[in-house]
Scaffold this motif. Structure first.
Motif, mmCIF file in Angstrom:
data_model
loop_
_atom_site.group_PDB
_atom_site.id
_atom_site.type_symbol
_atom_site.label_atom_id
_atom_site.label_comp_id
_atom_site.label_asym_id
_atom_site.label_seq_id
_atom_site.Cartn_x
_atom_site.Cartn_y
_atom_site.Cartn_z
ATOM 1 N N SER A 87 24.715 -53.741 6.233
ATOM 2 C CA SER A 87 23.931 -52.838 5.248
ATOM 3 C C SER A 87 22.542 -53.867 4.759
ATOM 4 O O SER A 87 22.765 -54.907 4.424
ATOM 5 N N ARG A 88 21.457 -53.144 5.317
ATOM 6 C CA ARG A 88 20.142 -54.031 5.029
ATOM 7 C C ARG A 88 19.505 -53.205 3.896
ATOM 8 O O ARG A 88 19.348 -51.910 3.887
ATOM 9 N N SER A 89 19.066 -54.033 2.778
ATOM 10 C CA SER A 89 18.446 -53.487 1.653
ATOM 11 C C SER A 89 17.265 -53.941 1.707
ATOM 12 O O SER A 89 16.935 -55.170 1.874
ATOM 13 N N GLY A 90 16.101 -53.028 1.711
ATOM 14 C CA GLY A 90 14.672 -53.645 1.724
ATOM 15 C C GLY A 90 14.134 -53.689 2.979
ATOM 16 O O GLY A 90 14.702 -53.322 3.931
ATOM 17 N N ALA A 91 13.076 -54.368 3.047
ATOM 18 C CA ALA A 91 12.424 -54.368 4.302
ATOM 19 C C ALA A 91 12.926 -55.770 5.094
ATOM 20 O O ALA A 91 13.402 -56.686 4.552
ATOM 21 N N PRO A 92 12.794 -55.958 6.380
ATOM 22 C CA PRO A 92 12.974 -56.926 7.123
ATOM 23 C C PRO A 92 12.447 -58.061 6.798
ATOM 24 O O PRO A 92 13.150 -59.244 6.778
ATOM 25 N N ASP A 93 11.235 -58.230 6.306
ATOM 26 C CA ASP A 93 10.612 -59.459 5.981
ATOM 27 C C ASP A 93 11.197 -59.911 4.535
ATOM 28 O O ASP A 93 10.622 -61.065 4.377
ATOM 29 N N ASP A 94 12.203 -59.334 3.846
ATOM 30 C CA ASP A 94 12.704 -59.848 2.683
ATOM 31 C C ASP A 94 14.046 -60.425 3.020
ATOM 32 O O ASP A 94 14.379 -61.243 2.237
ATOM 33 N N ASP A 95 14.429 -60.421 4.364
ATOM 34 C CA ASP A 95 15.667 -60.804 4.592
ATOM 35 C C ASP A 95 15.725 -62.318 4.997
ATOM 36 O O ASP A 95 14.588 -62.706 6.164
ATOM 37 N N PRO A 96 16.068 -63.392 4.378
ATOM 38 C CA PRO A 96 15.805 -64.843 4.753
ATOM 39 C C PRO A 96 16.386 -65.056 6.105
ATOM 40 O O PRO A 96 15.959 -66.001 6.757
ATOM 41 N N GLU A 97 17.448 -64.489 6.766
ATOM 42 C CA GLU A 97 17.905 -64.845 7.962
ATOM 43 C C GLU A 97 16.883 -64.326 9.041
ATOM 44 O O GLU A 97 16.855 -65.021 10.188
ATOM 45 N N PHE A 98 16.270 -62.885 8.726
ATOM 46 C CA PHE A 98 15.379 -62.521 9.642
ATOM 47 C C PHE A 98 13.965 -63.503 9.833
ATOM 48 O O PHE A 98 13.592 -63.928 10.849
ATOM 49 N N LEU A 99 13.662 -64.024 8.680
ATOM 50 C CA LEU A 99 12.526 -64.885 8.499
ATOM 51 C C LEU A 99 12.971 -66.221 9.156
ATOM 52 O O LEU A 99 11.926 -66.690 9.889
ATOM 53 N N ALA A 100 14.043 -66.676 9.209
ATOM 54 C CA ALA A 100 14.370 -67.962 9.768
ATOM 55 C C ALA A 100 14.512 -67.544 11.380
ATOM 56 O O ALA A 100 14.193 -68.658 12.002
ATOM 57 N N SER A 101 15.124 -66.548 11.707
ATOM 58 C CA SER A 101 14.782 -66.429 13.339
ATOM 59 C C SER A 101 13.662 -66.178 13.862
ATOM 60 O O SER A 101 13.319 -66.701 14.895
ATOM 61 N N LEU A 102 12.727 -65.931 12.816
ATOM 62 C CA LEU A 102 11.490 -65.663 13.305
ATOM 63 C C LEU A 102 10.636 -67.042 13.623
ATOM 64 O O LEU A 102 10.005 -67.209 14.605
ATOM 65 N N LYS A 103 10.973 -67.825 12.614
ATOM 66 C CA LYS A 103 10.470 -69.374 12.794
ATOM 67 C C LYS A 103 11.091 -70.004 13.631
ATOM 68 O O LYS A 103 10.280 -70.673 14.661
ATOM 69 N N LYS A 104 12.271 -69.869 14.151
ATOM 70 C CA LYS A 104 13.064 -70.436 15.104
ATOM 71 C C LYS A 104 12.261 -69.774 16.584
ATOM 72 O O LYS A 104 12.009 -70.795 17.289
ATOM 73 N N ASP A 105 12.033 -68.786 16.657
ATOM 74 C CA ASP A 105 11.351 -68.168 17.912
ATOM 75 C C ASP A 105 10.090 -68.616 17.959
ATOM 76 O O ASP A 105 9.810 -69.080 19.054
ATOM 77 N N ASN A 106 9.338 -68.733 16.894
ATOM 78 C CA ASN A 106 8.057 -69.407 16.904
ATOM 79 C C ASN A 106 7.997 -70.920 17.610
ATOM 80 O O ASN A 106 7.232 -71.130 18.208
ATOM 81 N N GLN A 107 8.755 -71.503 16.814
ATOM 82 C CA GLN A 107 8.990 -72.766 17.229
ATOM 83 C C GLN A 107 9.336 -73.087 18.796
ATOM 84 O O GLN A 107 8.905 -74.000 19.783
ATOM 85 N N LYS A 108 10.346 -72.216 19.140
ATOM 86 C CA LYS A 108 10.700 -72.303 20.667
ATOM 87 C C LYS A 108 9.407 -72.061 21.597
ATOM 88 O O LYS A 108 9.285 -72.566 22.683
ATOM 89 N N HIS A 109 8.680 -70.902 21.149
ATOM 90 C CA HIS A 109 7.549 -70.682 22.061
ATOM 91 C C HIS A 109 6.501 -71.807 22.109
ATOM 92 O O HIS A 109 5.735 -72.108 22.985
ATOM 93 N N GLU A 110 6.405 -72.252 20.689
ATOM 94 C CA GLU A 110 5.297 -73.382 20.537
ATOM 95 C C GLU A 110 5.818 -74.596 21.531
ATOM 96 O O GLU A 110 4.953 -74.974 22.325
ATOM 97 N N ASP A 111 7.037 -74.812 21.653
ATOM 98 C CA ASP A 111 7.662 -76.186 22.557
ATOM 99 C C ASP A 111 7.428 -75.646 24.117
ATOM 100 O O ASP A 111 6.884 -76.630 24.888
ATOM 101 N N MET A 112 7.556 -74.313 24.461
ATOM 102 C CA MET A 112 7.526 -74.011 25.779
ATOM 103 C C MET A 112 5.934 -74.041 26.032
ATOM 104 O O MET A 112 5.540 -74.499 27.270
#
Length: 136
Positions: A87-112
């Motif tokens: 159950s997700r309450s609020g917007a996805p950008d309020d979810d710390p797990e979602f934000l962490a996954s975005l940072k991880k993806d961004n770092q992976k793309h920067e490394d590539m």
């Protein structure tokens, strides 16, 4: 035209009951086998007995029908974590797990991107070395 209206209503109910009976799953048909209901609808359709019998007693309707939902409402116990409904309450950008996954993806793309740039520089240097004649 008004004289045709009762005939058209009977015909519409007859066709609707027939199609509804055909498309109803076997486990939702009550009292008689599905084939028998189809015969009753076809034989007694002109006098409305078949379609009315189908509507009244032939199919599970409303609250009697079992719910076909993927997860029982309010229950999450017993499911593995990867299958548990979230159950997700609020917007996805309020979810710390979602934000962490975005940072991880961004770092992976920067490394590539850095790897690709380094590979491109290495290849350009190799081509320059081949093009330049050796000086004595």
């Amino acid at each position: 035209m008004l004289r045709m209206l009762p005939f058209l209503l009977v015909l519409a109910l007859w066709i609707w009951a027939f199609i509804d009976c055909l498309t109803t799953p076997e486990e939702e048909v009550k009292h008689l086998p599905k084939v028998v209901w189809i015969i009753i609808i076809l034989l007694f359709g002109e006098v409305l007995l078949g379609p009315i019998a189908w509507l009244a007693a032939g199919k599970q309707r409303g609250g009697a029908r079992s719910r076909n939902v993927p997860w029982p409402s309010g229950q999450t116990a017993g499911y593995p974590e990867y299958e548990r409904p979230r159950s997700r309450s609020g917007a996805p950008d309020d979810d710390p797990e979602f934000l962490a996954s975005l940072k991880k993806d961004n770092q992976k793309h920067e490394d590539m991107l850095k790897q690709w740039e380094a590979d491109l520089r290495r290849r350009e240097e190799q081509l320059r070395d081949k093009d330049e004649p050796e000086k004595p």
